[in-house]
Design a protein around this motif. Structure first.
Motif, PDB file in Angstrom:
ATOM      1  N   LEU A   1     -15.118  31.928  21.161  1.00  0.00           N
ATOM      2  CA  LEU A   1     -14.305  31.319  20.104  1.00  0.00           C
ATOM      3  C   LEU A   1     -13.417  30.269  20.773  1.00  0.00           C
ATOM      4  O   LEU A   1     -12.575  30.595  21.620  1.00  0.00           O
ATOM      5  CB  LEU A   1     -13.470  32.367  19.368  1.00  0.00           C
ATOM      6  CG  LEU A   1     -14.241  33.537  18.747  1.00  0.00           C
ATOM      7  CD1 LEU A   1     -13.327  34.355  17.836  1.00  0.00           C
ATOM      8  CD2 LEU A   1     -15.469  33.069  17.975  1.00  0.00           C
TER       9      LEU A   1
ATOM     10  N   ASP B   1      -9.529  30.321  21.228  1.00  0.00           N
ATOM     11  CA  ASP B   1      -8.928  31.219  22.208  1.00  0.00           C
ATOM     12  C   ASP B   1      -9.180  30.658  23.599  1.00  0.00           C
ATOM     13  O   ASP B   1     -10.326  30.593  24.056  1.00  0.00           O
ATOM     14  CB  ASP B   1      -9.543  32.625  22.104  1.00  0.00           C
ATOM     15  CG  ASP B   1      -8.945  33.442  20.970  1.00  0.00           C
ATOM     16  OD1 ASP B   1      -7.767  33.227  20.647  1.00  0.00           O
ATOM     17  OD2 ASP B   1      -9.661  34.283  20.408  1.00  0.00           O
TER      18      ASP B   1
ATOM     19  N   TYR C   1      -6.126  40.205  13.930  1.00  0.00           N
ATOM     20  CA  TYR C   1      -7.156  40.529  14.927  1.00  0.00           C
ATOM     21  C   TYR C   1      -8.099  41.652  14.493  1.00  0.00           C
ATOM     22  O   TYR C   1      -7.809  42.395  13.564  1.00  0.00           O
ATOM     23  CB  TYR C   1      -6.470  40.997  16.223  1.00  0.00           C
ATOM     24  CG  TYR C   1      -5.580  39.964  16.859  1.00  0.00           C
ATOM     25  CD1 TYR C   1      -6.109  39.003  17.704  1.00  0.00           C
ATOM     26  CD2 TYR C   1      -4.213  39.938  16.589  1.00  0.00           C
ATOM     27  CE1 TYR C   1      -5.290  38.043  18.290  1.00  0.00           C
ATOM     28  CE2 TYR C   1      -3.383  38.981  17.173  1.00  0.00           C
ATOM     29  CZ  TYR C   1      -3.928  38.030  18.021  1.00  0.00           C
ATOM     30  OH  TYR C   1      -3.133  37.081  18.592  1.00  0.00           O
ATOM     31  N   GLY C   2      -9.188  41.770  15.253  1.00  0.00           N
ATOM     32  CA  GLY C   2      -9.991  42.979  15.220  1.00  0.00           C
ATOM     33  C   GLY C   2      -9.331  43.971  16.169  1.00  0.00           C
ATOM     34  O   GLY C   2      -9.047  43.625  17.321  1.00  0.00           O
TER      35      GLY C   2
ATOM     36  N   GLU D   1     -11.059  45.363  11.305  1.00  0.00           N
ATOM     37  CA  GLU D   1     -10.727  43.941  11.251  1.00  0.00           C
ATOM     38  C   GLU D   1      -9.443  43.724  10.459  1.00  0.00           C
ATOM     39  O   GLU D   1      -9.310  44.173   9.324  1.00  0.00           O
ATOM     40  CB  GLU D   1     -11.891  43.157  10.611  1.00  0.00           C
ATOM     41  CG  GLU D   1     -11.669  41.654  10.490  1.00  0.00           C
ATOM     42  CD  GLU D   1     -11.610  40.902  11.820  1.00  0.00           C
ATOM     43  OE1 GLU D   1     -11.931  41.486  12.866  1.00  0.00           O
ATOM     44  OE2 GLU D   1     -11.246  39.714  11.793  1.00  0.00           O
ATOM     45  N   LYS D   2      -8.506  43.094  11.118  1.00  0.00           N
ATOM     46  CA  LYS D   2      -7.232  42.663  10.518  1.00  0.00           C
ATOM     47  C   LYS D   2      -6.484  43.758   9.756  1.00  0.00           C
ATOM     48  O   LYS D   2      -6.123  43.584   8.576  1.00  0.00           O
ATOM     49  CB  LYS D   2      -7.483  41.434   9.629  1.00  0.00           C
ATOM     50  CG  LYS D   2      -8.085  40.271  10.416  1.00  0.00           C
ATOM     51  CD  LYS D   2      -7.959  38.949   9.742  1.00  0.00           C
ATOM     52  CE  LYS D   2      -8.291  37.797  10.663  1.00  0.00           C
ATOM     53  NZ  LYS D   2      -9.672  37.637  11.042  1.00  0.00           N
TER      54      LYS D   2
ATOM     55  N   ILE E   1      -9.056  42.380  19.819  1.00  0.00           N
ATOM     56  CA  ILE E   1     -10.138  41.538  20.333  1.00  0.00           C
ATOM     57  C   ILE E   1      -9.660  40.092  20.405  1.00  0.00           C
ATOM     58  O   ILE E   1      -9.045  39.587  19.474  1.00  0.00           O
ATOM     59  CB  ILE E   1     -11.364  41.610  19.396  1.00  0.00           C
ATOM     60  CG1 ILE E   1     -11.929  43.041  19.362  1.00  0.00           C
ATOM     61  CG2 ILE E   1     -12.432  40.605  19.802  1.00  0.00           C
ATOM     62  CD1 ILE E   1     -13.089  43.227  18.384  1.00  0.00           C
TER      63      ILE E   1
ATOM     64  N   THR F   1     -16.683  41.831  13.658  1.00  0.00           N
ATOM     65  CA  THR F   1     -16.088  43.112  14.066  1.00  0.00           C
ATOM     66  C   THR F   1     -16.840  44.288  13.425  1.00  0.00           C
ATOM     67  O   THR F   1     -17.113  45.298  14.092  1.00  0.00           O
ATOM     68  CB  THR F   1     -14.604  43.144  13.653  1.00  0.00           C
ATOM     69  OG1 THR F   1     -13.954  42.040  14.287  1.00  0.00           O
ATOM     70  CG2 THR F   1     -13.920  44.432  14.057  1.00  0.00           C
TER      71      THR F   1
HETATM   72  C1  G1P Z   1     -11.573  36.375  14.781  1.00  0.00           C
HETATM   73  C2  G1P Z   1     -12.144  37.788  14.720  1.00  0.00           C
HETATM   74  C3  G1P Z   1     -11.098  38.804  15.154  1.00  0.00           C
HETATM   75  C4  G1P Z   1     -10.561  38.442  16.525  1.00  0.00           C
HETATM   76  C5  G1P Z   1     -10.026  37.006  16.528  1.00  0.00           C
HETATM   77  C6  G1P Z   1      -9.637  36.574  17.926  1.00  0.00           C
HETATM   78  O1  G1P Z   1     -10.590  36.238  13.782  1.00  0.00           O
HETATM   79  O2  G1P Z   1     -12.569  38.049  13.402  1.00  0.00           O
HETATM   80  O3  G1P Z   1     -11.653  40.089  15.183  1.00  0.00           O
HETATM   81  O4  G1P Z   1      -9.545  39.352  16.891  1.00  0.00           O
HETATM   82  O5  G1P Z   1     -11.024  36.082  16.059  1.00  0.00           O
HETATM   83  O6  G1P Z   1      -9.057  35.306  17.936  1.00  0.00           O
HETATM   84  P1  G1P Z   1     -10.071  34.790  13.278  1.00  0.00           P
HETATM   85  O7  G1P Z   1      -9.039  34.352  14.276  1.00  0.00           O
HETATM   86  O8  G1P Z   1     -11.248  33.892  13.241  1.00  0.00           O
HETATM   87  O9  G1P Z   1      -9.472  35.026  11.930  1.00  0.00           O
END
Ligand code: G1P
Length: 297
Positions: free
Chosen positions: A137, A140, A177-178, A197-198, A210, A238
């Motif tokens: 991602l 991050d 987050y997850g 998740e969240k 995560i 997740t």
């Molecule tokens: C995604 C994932 C989440 C993770 C996060 C990390 O969420 O769904 O589980 O903890 O990235 O950055 P998002 O940030 O896309 O909402």
């Protein structure tokens, strides 16, 4: 299934880059958020370099509308190279060359509708095929002596299975987050018995969360392809990882390093300062500037 079956080498990485970047408007009105520069390289290049340093050979972008600039960034740019060479700017020639994608190694697929991270990853299933793969991602960013994905791949060689980078977050932030339901802790490897998740802070099974680096087995596509909706009415990665618990190893990996949330303005500014302070050319000046600014508070 023994671990041996599920620690085949990781050669491919998937980069979901179809998202809109609304938190950076108007900067991202025309330019993809992944092109925002962290010091002198766009975020997408930081992620690419981290994957390359971890031994990844094939780079799969899950792209979307108005994101063509991302592919172009990694192209050979003949006019630019000629100009730099004719001006004797050989250090810049090197830097630009280092930003090129090895030929035949960039693969593109599209996520036409924003149905969630799990759906974005599913969109890459044909390009991944039947082998393990990494997910990066781009928002991050991890500052570390050994790149985060490299740390994970080294650990994965022993542990195998599915693995997500994890870190503790303030309980107030679990809904971003997850979050892990922890079964066991063995050094940096965290056994997982559940994933949410969240979750709201009061519902979170822990604060261990995560962040955006994963190593996954191709069997995950079976669940993702059912398009089950989860938190936020989206298809969640997740949930798909949670579904593998009991079938394959599923672990968290407490990485060494500092993670910056470059999907938020504060995290992005923090990352620019932290990376700027370590820049070989301007690092000392950035440190001096930060100290001076702190003195004025
Ligand atoms: C995604 C994932 C989440 C993770 C996060 C990390 O969420 O769904 O589980 O903890 O990235 O950055 P998002 O940030 O896309 O909402």
């Amino acid at each position: 299934m023994s671990n041996k079956d599920v620690n085949r080498p990781v050669r491919k990485a998937v980069f979901p880059v179809a998202g809109l970047g609304t938190r950076f408007l108007p900067a991202t009105k025309v330019m993809p958020k992944e092109m925002l520069p962290l010091v002198d390289r766009p975020l997408i290049q930081h992620a690419f370099e981290e994957a390359r340093e971890a031994g990844i050979e094939e780079f799969i972008f899950v792209s979307g509308r108005h994101k063509e600039m991302l592919e172009e960034h990694f192209d050979y740019q003949p006019e630019l190279m000629e100009t730099l060479e004719s001006r004797g700017k050989l250090d810049m020639v090197e830097r630009v060359r280092d930003s090129e994608m090895p030929e035949g190694k960039l693969f593109l697929t599209r996520q036409a509708r924003p149905l969630g991270l799990g759906h974005a990853i599913w969109c890459a299933h044909k390009l991944v095929g039947n082998e393990p793969f990494a997910v990066m991602l781009v928002d991050d960013v991890v500052l570390a002596d050994t790149p985060c994905l490299k740390q994970m791949i080294d650990c994965y060689a022993d542990v195998g299975g599915n693995m997500a980078a994890v870190m503790d977050v303030p309980r107030a932030d679990t809904a971003k987050y997850g979050v892990l339901d922890v079964e066991s802790e063995n050094g940096q490897v965290v056994g997982i018995k559940g994933l949410v998740e969240k979750p709201k802070p009061e519902d979170a099974p822990s604060t261990l969360s995560i962040i955006g680096r994963y190593i996954l087995q191709p069997e995950i596509f079976e669940y993702l392809g059912q398009f089950n909706k989860g938190a936020g009415n989206e298809i969640q990665l997740t949930d798909a990882i949670a579904h593998q618990i009991g079938k394959q190893p599923v672990n968290g990996y407490r990485f060494d390093g500092t993670r910056y949330d470059c999907g938020s303005r504060l995290g992005f500014i923090q990352a620019n300062i932290a990376f700027g302070m370590r820049d070989p050319e301007i690092g000392t000046s950035v440190c001096d500037f930060v100290k001076k600014q702190a003195g004025t508070l």
